[in-house]
Design an enzyme around this catalytic site. Structure first.
Site, PDB file in Angstrom:
ATOM      1  N   LYS A 119     -17.762  83.750  -3.746  1.00 18.65           N
ATOM      2  CA  LYS A 119     -16.534  82.284  -3.458  1.00 18.65           C
ATOM      3  C   LYS A 119     -15.610  82.232  -3.656  1.00 18.65           C
ATOM      4  O   LYS A 119     -14.898  81.685  -3.969  1.00 18.65           O
ATOM      5  CB  LYS A 119     -17.663  82.771  -1.983  1.00 18.65           C
ATOM      6  CG  LYS A 119     -18.934  81.408  -2.031  1.00 18.65           C
ATOM      7  CD  LYS A 119     -19.647  81.675  -1.075  1.00 18.65           C
ATOM      8  CE  LYS A 119     -20.423  82.667  -0.843  1.00 18.65           C
ATOM      9  NZ  LYS A 119     -21.368  82.658  -0.494  1.00 18.65           N
ATOM     10  N   LYS A 219     -15.251  79.185   1.121  1.00 20.61           N
ATOM     11  CA  LYS A 219     -14.656  80.233   2.355  1.00 20.61           C
ATOM     12  C   LYS A 219     -13.254  79.718   3.428  1.00 20.61           C
ATOM     13  O   LYS A 219     -12.365  80.646   3.459  1.00 20.61           O
ATOM     14  CB  LYS A 219     -15.398  80.462   3.209  1.00 20.61           C
ATOM     15  CG  LYS A 219     -16.701  80.922   2.376  1.00 20.61           C
ATOM     16  CD  LYS A 219     -17.799  80.778   3.388  1.00 20.61           C
ATOM     17  CE  LYS A 219     -19.302  81.290   2.637  1.00 20.61           C
ATOM     18  NZ  LYS A 219     -19.834  81.102   3.077  1.00 20.61           N
TER      19      LYS A 219
END
Lengths: 444, 444
Positions: A119, A219
């Site tokens: 991520k 995220k």
């Protein structure tokens, strides 16, 4: 580069062809991916239309014993491995940013499709990675980067591609959710629960990425980019962590029929003239106990999506761990391998909307302000007029006597961040206000 | 035909090419799809890489006024329309089975990709439709056929393609959920709530497809096919509806801390020798109020998926209506149109596993058996021994006095359907058993 520019991609190798795989990283996720590639190989062959063959595994330390792993496959030269002619697909589960970026870029430029669970990498470098994938006409997939096995990247990229997403709000970090959930249910302090999370293996030795909100911010950046077809990087995300959440805050939340959750919020803002912008932010917030996000317990993750036609959708599940992350990685591997065998390419980065990033001061939400004030006539009027002057209207006010003065808890209607910040500054200057105990946002 | 056989597909028309669209059906969903194709055309062009152009709309009644619709586009010759050279993509939202089957087959054979929201069609004829799509190398997408805008087809087809799904369980029919939810919360009868659902437009004039479980059975067939890579048709689904659910059943559910939901359950069964089979079934069942499915209210849908690596996932949202269904249709349209412009093809039908369909008698679950018995010594022993003889063990027994005899409510441990059925037959033969009021399964 918009999707329109993604014209050419490589033809398929042909049905029955073997797909050569390079695995980068042999930590928890890497080991589980390798195990499942073996265990489920027949299923994968049937689903892809040709077999997968792991042809190299890049590790940091060649001397470490790795039982069950063919030592001939191991190498410490990831850069050399991804460029090899017999490699079609690269799985990156190293972690970190600079080194995997270098390796993934090299792989994409060499015409290899890449599946990553990283991520931080995607949130920081989606721009040049996506450009490299476009240039080579290969896939760059990263379902595992957000909420592990819970499909959110796919739904945003594909299922909701015909809709207009207005908001994505979720609990996307299991470590902080475990800590906040335990504080709420057991009345324990942040420090105690962090220690327990570390002991249980939920939190890293250096917990900063989790508790300071950086993991959730990565995220949020990825979700906002997908939802609004606009490049949003981790730097664009206003980020606050949970270190300052006190037992008193949790008690105040309970008094307001709420719990406290670390939320990632991605929102399409529309100003008075109809001009759109994108806000992505991470902070702890009060969530009413009646809201479905309030009942997301322990280390679970959940993501709400609100789209114009679809209405409200929720995705829920286990957002971390070797198994769930491997599930998401392997789902991407099957999709990418199908494209390698049969030709074709999944949807690439889509940033055509190019919406501006909203100033955090322009974001509106509600606030829970907890302060200690003098217990004398006229104080409430003084405090209330400060809110009114900044255009922040009050929804509820609760006052209780303390040994030393009074405690005043105010819940506002929706107000601009900038206006609330000015209000707090002005409140601090009032003689009657002894302390601002906490300012916590309210969502949901 | 397995995925391995899906080798050839048509090359892309090239970036910037226009995709010619035929819309079949102008009901609630068709009209909403058409409206959004206009309203969001710029977004679609950017996401696809070329514009969509609606070139024909097939309707049943040409004389009906359709304000805002270009009459030149209208035709009552759907078969002629889908074969036209300027049509690349067909959207089928007619409903029904035989006629849309004929038209969709013709479209696929003519090399047109198809997006359909028609669950009954897919559940009944996935075999020849998928074969026709494979032969022509085109896409046949149907995300809207299950739970409207809630992405479940996509996640099962793609996101979980690297995992092993063991169970899919969900509330996939909004009409029956509305009725059962209202019965539970308002104490009303099935007939009253059906009347209200009809008035509100949730239920059709002929509610059979909903209340007898056929709609849910179609969706169960589709979900089971995707989850287990095995062809499961609507006929393979054991189906029971909610017509017989009484106010007394709802009260009994409350007494057991449960609610009653119409569930679609798709399960991988493994026998003692490790042989796998697939069960797909639809029936009303008691669900504990603590289970997330219990709180799915009104006409909402939710689908639980349990996979080996991912663990438990839940998808929740609005499972019906023009907007949510159009959202799912248009998500598919964007994906299919991208393939038409750039080349490539989504995952087709995957039935390589070819697992046998389990006999319903071999399915195991728990049961709530409510009966009226004589109120005399020895009756409980008599009843209990009937259960024991059939190998069905009891978890709880509750007896209460009635004016005429006694009421005996038994909850079993997990038992085979066949054994439970034999038990009920034997109970009916007992003199001491005056009536079996209800037998309801318990899940979750």
């Amino acid at each position: 580069m918009t999707e329109t520019a993604q014209a050419a991609f490589k033809p398929g190798k042909g049905a029955g062809s073997t797909v050569g795989v390079a695995l980068l990283g042999m930590g928890t996720v890497g080991a589980e991916v390798l195990r499942l590639l073996g265990e489920r190989s027949d299923e994968f062959t049937a689903r892809i239309g040709g077999p997968l063959e792991v042809r190299g595994i890049a590790v940091g330390d060649l001397s470490k014993p790795r039982p069950g792993v063919d030592r001939d496959l191991l190498t410490d030269d990831a850069l050399g491995l991804v460029k090899r002619d017999d490699i079609d697909l690269v799985i990156e589960v190293i972690g970190g940013i600079d080194y995997p970026r270098q390796v993934v870029l090299a792989a994409l430029r060499a015409g290899k499709s890449v599946v990553t669970a990283n991520k931080a990498l995607i949130a920081a470098h989606a721009d040049d990675l996506a450009a490299a994938a476009d240039e080579s006409g290969v896939d760059l997939f990263f379902e595992a980067a957000v909420a592990a096995a819970i499909p959110v990247v796919g739904p945003l990229r594909r299922s909701l591609a015909g809709d207009k997403v207005n908001q994505v709000m979720g609990i996307v970090n299991g470590t902080t959710n475990f800590i906040l959930d335990a504080m709420y249910h057991r009345g324990a302090s942040y420090e105690e629960m962090l220690a327990e999370a570390t002991e249980l293996g939920y939190a890293e030795a250096d917990p900063s990425a989790d508790v300071d909100g950086y993991d959730a911010a990565s995220k949020a950046a990825i979700l906002a980019s997908l939802a609004f077809h606009t490049r949003v990087s981790g730097e664009n995300v206003h980020t606050e962590g949970i270190r300052d959440i006190s037992v008193e805050d949790i008690d105040a939340a309970k008094a307001a029929n709420s719990t406290i959750k670390l939320l990632a919020i991605c929102e399409r803002l529309v100003d008075d003239e109809g001009k759109e912008s994108v806000s992505a932010r991470v902070y702890p917030a009060l969530v009413p106990t009646s809201h479905p996000l309030a009942s997301v317990s322990e280390s679970y993750n959940a993501v709400f999506v609100e789209a114009e036609s679809a209405g409200r959708l929720m995705f829920y599940g286990n957002g971390a761990g070797g198994g769930p992350t491997a599930s998401a990685v392997l789902g991407d591997v099957v999709a990418v391998a199908r494209n390698i065998v049969h030709g074709g390419r999944g949807p690439g980065e889509s940033t055509y909307a190019e919406l501006p990033i909203a100033d955090f001061g322009d974001v509106s939400t509600r606030y829970h302000v907890d302060m200690q004030v003098d217990d004398r006539t006229g104080v409430l009027a003084e405090v209330a007029s400060v809110f009114a002057e900044q255009g922040v209207s009050l929804k509820t006010v609760r006052q209780e006597e303390l040994r030393d003065g009074a405690r005043l808890v105010v819940i506002t209607h929706s107000a601009r961040e900038a206006d609330l910040e000015n209000t707090v500054d002005k409140l601090k200057q009032l003689d009657a206000v002894m302390a601002i105990n906490s300012v916590i946002r309210m969502e949901g």
